[in-house]
Design an enzyme around this catalytic site. Structure first.
Site, PDB file in Angstrom:
ATOM      1  N   GLY A 156      27.171 -41.009   2.105  1.00  0.00           N
ATOM      2  CA  GLY A 156      25.977 -40.600   1.136  1.00  0.00           C
ATOM      3  C   GLY A 156      24.013 -40.898   1.270  1.00  0.00           C
ATOM      4  O   GLY A 156      23.173 -40.385   1.085  1.00  0.00           O
ATOM      5  N   ILE A 209      32.189 -36.992  11.730  1.00  0.00           N
ATOM      6  CA  ILE A 209      32.396 -36.965  12.926  1.00  0.00           C
ATOM      7  C   ILE A 209      32.851 -36.302  13.338  1.00  0.00           C
ATOM      8  O   ILE A 209      34.656 -36.873  14.158  1.00  0.00           O
ATOM      9  CB  ILE A 209      33.206 -38.658  13.004  1.00  0.00           C
ATOM     10  CG1 ILE A 209      32.367 -40.140  11.952  1.00  0.00           C
ATOM     11  CG2 ILE A 209      32.726 -39.419  14.455  1.00  0.00           C
ATOM     12  CD1 ILE A 209      30.823 -39.744  12.232  1.00  0.00           C
ATOM     13  N   THR A 210      32.459 -35.509  14.665  1.00  0.00           N
ATOM     14  CA  THR A 210      33.610 -35.080  15.333  1.00  0.00           C
ATOM     15  C   THR A 210      33.738 -35.174  17.070  1.00  0.00           C
ATOM     16  O   THR A 210      32.701 -36.571  17.302  1.00  0.00           O
ATOM     17  CB  THR A 210      32.710 -33.281  16.202  1.00  0.00           C
ATOM     18  OG1 THR A 210      31.869 -32.869  15.067  1.00  0.00           O
ATOM     19  CG2 THR A 210      32.921 -32.823  16.879  1.00  0.00           C
ATOM     20  N   ARG A 268      36.411   3.424  13.744  1.00  0.00           N
ATOM     21  CA  ARG A 268      36.632   3.750  12.488  1.00  0.00           C
ATOM     22  C   ARG A 268      36.166   5.066  12.037  1.00  0.00           C
ATOM     23  O   ARG A 268      34.946   5.493  12.661  1.00  0.00           O
ATOM     24  CB  ARG A 268      35.964   2.557  12.063  1.00  0.00           C
ATOM     25  CG  ARG A 268      36.311   2.549  10.474  1.00  0.00           C
ATOM     26  CD  ARG A 268      37.479   2.326   9.630  1.00  0.00           C
ATOM     27  NE  ARG A 268      37.765   2.516   8.356  1.00  0.00           N
ATOM     28  CZ  ARG A 268      38.596   2.768   7.701  1.00  0.00           C
ATOM     29  NH1 ARG A 268      40.119   2.897   8.361  1.00  0.00           N
ATOM     30  NH2 ARG A 268      38.253   2.419   6.175  1.00  0.00           N
ATOM     31  N   PHE A 284      33.209  -3.863   9.369  1.00  0.00           N
ATOM     32  CA  PHE A 284      34.197  -4.063   9.172  1.00  0.00           C
ATOM     33  C   PHE A 284      35.040  -3.368   8.124  1.00  0.00           C
ATOM     34  O   PHE A 284      36.542  -2.877   7.499  1.00  0.00           O
ATOM     35  CB  PHE A 284      35.545  -4.842   9.810  1.00  0.00           C
ATOM     36  CG  PHE A 284      35.515  -5.432  11.472  1.00  0.00           C
ATOM     37  CD1 PHE A 284      34.381  -4.907  12.425  1.00  0.00           C
ATOM     38  CD2 PHE A 284      36.843  -5.096  12.111  1.00  0.00           C
ATOM     39  CE1 PHE A 284      34.257  -5.716  13.441  1.00  0.00           C
ATOM     40  CE2 PHE A 284      36.822  -5.340  12.843  1.00  0.00           C
ATOM     41  CZ  PHE A 284      35.463  -5.772  14.335  1.00  0.00           C
ATOM     42  N   GLU A 289      23.828 -30.943  12.793  1.00  0.00           N
ATOM     43  CA  GLU A 289      23.273 -31.310  13.389  1.00  0.00           C
ATOM     44  C   GLU A 289      20.964 -31.298  12.965  1.00  0.00           C
ATOM     45  O   GLU A 289      20.630 -30.291  13.158  1.00  0.00           O
ATOM     46  CB  GLU A 289      23.025 -30.587  14.390  1.00  0.00           C
ATOM     47  CG  GLU A 289      24.034 -31.118  15.207  1.00  0.00           C
ATOM     48  CD  GLU A 289      23.846 -31.333  16.643  1.00  0.00           C
ATOM     49  OE1 GLU A 289      25.295 -31.299  17.609  1.00  0.00           O
ATOM     50  OE2 GLU A 289      22.939 -31.451  18.097  1.00  0.00           O
ATOM     51  N   GLY A 290      21.420 -31.316  10.928  1.00  0.00           N
ATOM     52  CA  GLY A 290      19.849 -30.719  10.727  1.00  0.00           C
ATOM     53  C   GLY A 290      20.253 -29.848  10.282  1.00  0.00           C
ATOM     54  O   GLY A 290      20.226 -28.403  10.562  1.00  0.00           O
ATOM     55  N   THR A 291      20.343 -29.648   9.238  1.00  0.00           N
ATOM     56  CA  THR A 291      20.075 -28.868   7.838  1.00  0.00           C
ATOM     57  C   THR A 291      19.293 -27.394   8.484  1.00  0.00           C
ATOM     58  O   THR A 291      17.905 -27.931   8.234  1.00  0.00           O
ATOM     59  CB  THR A 291      20.433 -29.058   6.416  1.00  0.00           C
ATOM     60  OG1 THR A 291      18.904 -29.420   5.836  1.00  0.00           O
ATOM     61  CG2 THR A 291      21.229 -29.311   6.250  1.00  0.00           C
TER      62      THR A 291
END
Lengths: 381, 264
Positions: free
Chosen positions: A129, A157-158, A268, A338, A363-365
């Site tokens: 939340g 949580i990484t 290409r 591409f 880590e902070g938007t």
């Protein structure tokens, strides 16, 4: 004087990291992206090559790299695979609060073992939340006799599943807001700690992201960092130091996308010539290249400010906002170069686009970065 | 045990080379240099042998002053000290071998490890020439019986076996694997499948700064390195032709026989 030449040491660090990214990370990245399997083998090799725990000080057995040196290394890692990179950097994020606010005894106990052997630590701030509004957190501790009791849950949580140790932020009194927040070091084997669901993420799928639950976990008092109520300050100081590393991760991802786009545009052929001959493609490539360079320099500047001990909040927010927005734009444009092939998993650029998105969020938007920038800016005039 | 290990800086194989305006050199602007991959293998083997038998690893290089970068890489991998012969001009394999001969005479190592070739000039000469000038036995293209996936490789067991004053070297020959015993001191050149070189770890990169690099010049060693090999011209290889599709294996066999002439 301003100089942009790297020192011989920095060049050597960069070369090792680049080689590791190219030879070890890049070839395995598609597999871990597809399966979401944790890259144990690569983490082991990265630890042996000294590519993890970059911020552990020398007196605790680490390399004690300056933030700028860490940026130079991390750009290469992110170029190899930013998902693996996020997992490689997680220890630094979790150990920095202890390095900043721990007592000498706590540093010996909670930091030094990470320099000696491959172990994982996780940083627990965000809750289901409470993301950007971190100070409103609900995970709480209360004093019970000779210990605290910890209750609540943390999300995103990484490395939470593989972690041995957790740095957890919690409140001792919600009415106090940020002033009630405490930072504690939790052993993951303590009774009452459990790992919840593993997130099935859009990108950065090589990194592990889980929910952690705490139910009446007994925390001895000597696991509190600083004083009660200092936790929010410790968290913010930590994020101030690690923000340039998220920024430079954006540079690494963008650089990988740019390289792929340039090479592909020369291969290409349409209308009888390589598409790199068309100005429409050239302008995209030119903008991508300029944005990558600008992002790197801004990030280096913010890292240099931190290393020089200057107030750097605004600059590290500049860096995080600009570099990770660059990563999103450049990877999106690489997919465009591409064409249809960019949209399928057989080619490498759609992964980069999915990976980049997370950099704008964690880590902070980037919206929170803008809040930080605006707040500083409005104070100045 | 004293091990002398030679390292050369080469142009980064990932970088596209351009021929200089004189057509006799490679354009050096914006070139990146790396440690010759075969020498990296030699350094790795030297470190493993040193760790097993004790002693020291001395790395030596010839080249312009910034060759110290590659020497530092070898020191960061684990070599103990370095010798740099500063020489910015032209140099051929013979000059290198004569310089190394002087270093050998000063250092008196038990074994000399060298990459079998350098990936820039591809001459394969320096090792055999050095052995010849020193009158030492040589074993070229050292490889090993274990695969690069084996436990021995993971545990960093040396592929070259040394017992007393004899070295056993497994080498790749045309028809298969050949095992040689050479009397030490000897010159051994390393092939690709001998080992997987370690990454110089970041803490070791920082520590390598404190290790000694001793400088020499061809003059101080009393060696005339005027090249005996003259480069007449560099040319880019012809562009690769497009492949052809064959209908079936019979046609493939016919083409391999009559056009490519690789089978009979």
């Amino acid at each position: 004087m301003i100089g942009f030449e790297l020192s011989d040491d920095q060049k050597a660090l960069q070369e090792t990291a680049r080689k590791f990214a190219r030879n070890e990370m890049w070839p395995k990245a598609p597999h871990h992206d597809k399966t979401s399997e944790f890259p144990h083998e690569i983490m082991k090799k990265a630890f042996e090559a000294g590519l993890m725990n970059l911020s552990i000080p020398q007196d605790l057995g680490g390399p004690g790299f300056a933030i700028l040196d860490q940026c130079i290394i991390t750009e290469e890692i992110a170029y190899g695979c930013v998902g693996m990179g996020t997992s490689m950097m997680a220890n630094d994020l979790a150990l920095t609060p202890i390095i900043l606010a721990g007592t000498p005894e706590q540093k010996q106990r909670f930091v030094k073992p990470f320099a000696e052997k491959l172990k994982y630590a996780s940083f627990g701030l965000t809750e289901p939340g409470h993301g950007s509004d971190a100070a409103g957190m609900e995970t709480r501790i209360e004093k019970k006799g000779d210990h605290y009791l910890l209750n609540g849950s943390k999300c995103w949580i990484t490395n939470g599943g593989v972690a041995d140790q957790l740095t957890v932020f919690c409140t001792i009194d919600r009415k106090l807001g940020p002033k009630g927040i405490c930072a504690i070091v939790v052993d993951k084997n303590m009774p009452g700690v459990s790992v919840g669901k593993h997130e099935d993420k859009m990108g950065q799928r090589a990194s592990e992201t889980v929910v952690l639950n705490f139910e009446d976990v007994k925390i001895p008092f000597d696991r509190l960092l600083g004083k009660e109520g200092e936790g929010f300050k410790i968290a913010m100081q930590t994020l101030d130091r690690t923000r340039p590393l998220v920024a430079i991760s954006g540079v690494g991802v963008a650089r990988a996308a740019l390289e792929h786009a340039v090479k592909y545009s020369k291969e290409r052929k349409q209308f009888g010539q390589p598409i790199s001959g068309f100005q429409g493609i050239q302008f995209m490539l030119a903008d991508m290249a300029a944005d990558v360079e600008a992002s790197r320099l801004l990030t280096w500047e913010s890292a240099w400010m931190i290393d020089a001990g200057k107030p750097a909040s605004m600059y590290s927010s500049f860096a995080k906002r600009v570099s990770t927005d660059t990563a999103m734009k450049v990877t999106t444009d690489a997919v465009q170069v591409f064409g249809g092939y960019g949209y399928v998993k057989e080619y490498p650029v759609e992964k980069l686009m999915r990976d980049a998105k997370l950099l704008q969020i964690y880590e902070g938007t980037n919206q929170i970065q803008r809040v930080v920038i605006a707040r500083e800016l409005l104070k100045q005039f | 045990m004293k091990i002398l290990c030679t390292v050369k800086r080469v142009t980064d194989p990932e970088v596209k080379l351009k021929i200089g305006a004189d057509q006799k050199s490679i354009a050096t602007d914006n070139l990146k240099y790396v440690l010759n991959p075969f020498d990296e293998i030699a350094v790795e083997e030297a470190i493993r042998l040193r760790d097993k038998h004790q002693g020291e690893v001395i790395v030596v290089s010839v080249g312009p002053s910034d060759v110290s970068t590659q020497l530092r890489t070898a020191l960061a991998m684990g070599a103990d000290r370095a010798i740099q012969i500063v020489h910015a001009g032209e140099l051929d394999s013979d000059g290198v071998a004569r310089l190394l001969q002087k270093v050998y005479e000063q250092e008196k190592p038990d074994v000399v490890l060298m990459g079998k070739l350098s990936v820039d000039n591809d001459s394969w000469q320096a090792g055999p020439l050095l052995a010849e000038y020193l009158g030492l036995p040589q074993a070229t293209y050292a490889s090993k019986n274990d695969s690069l996936e084996s436990d021995n490789e993971k545990n960093k067991v040396p592929g070259i076996t040394i017992e007393g004053t004899t070295a056993t070297v497994v080498r790749e020959a045309d028809g298969g694997i050949e095992t040689l015993k050479v009397q030490l001191p000897a010159v051994i050149t390393t092939d690709l499948r001998l080992n997987i070189p370690r990454y110089p770890s970041l803490p070791n990169i920082m520590k390598a700064k404190k290790k000694e690099i001793k400088e020499h010049t061809p003059q101080s060693l009393g060696v005339d390195v005027t090249p005996k090999v003259r480069v007449l011209k560099f040319e880019l290889p012809p562009a690769r032709k497009a492949g052809v599709k064959v209908a079936d294996s019979a046609e493939l066999l016919a083409k391999l026989r009559s056009e490519a002439k690789v089978i009979s």
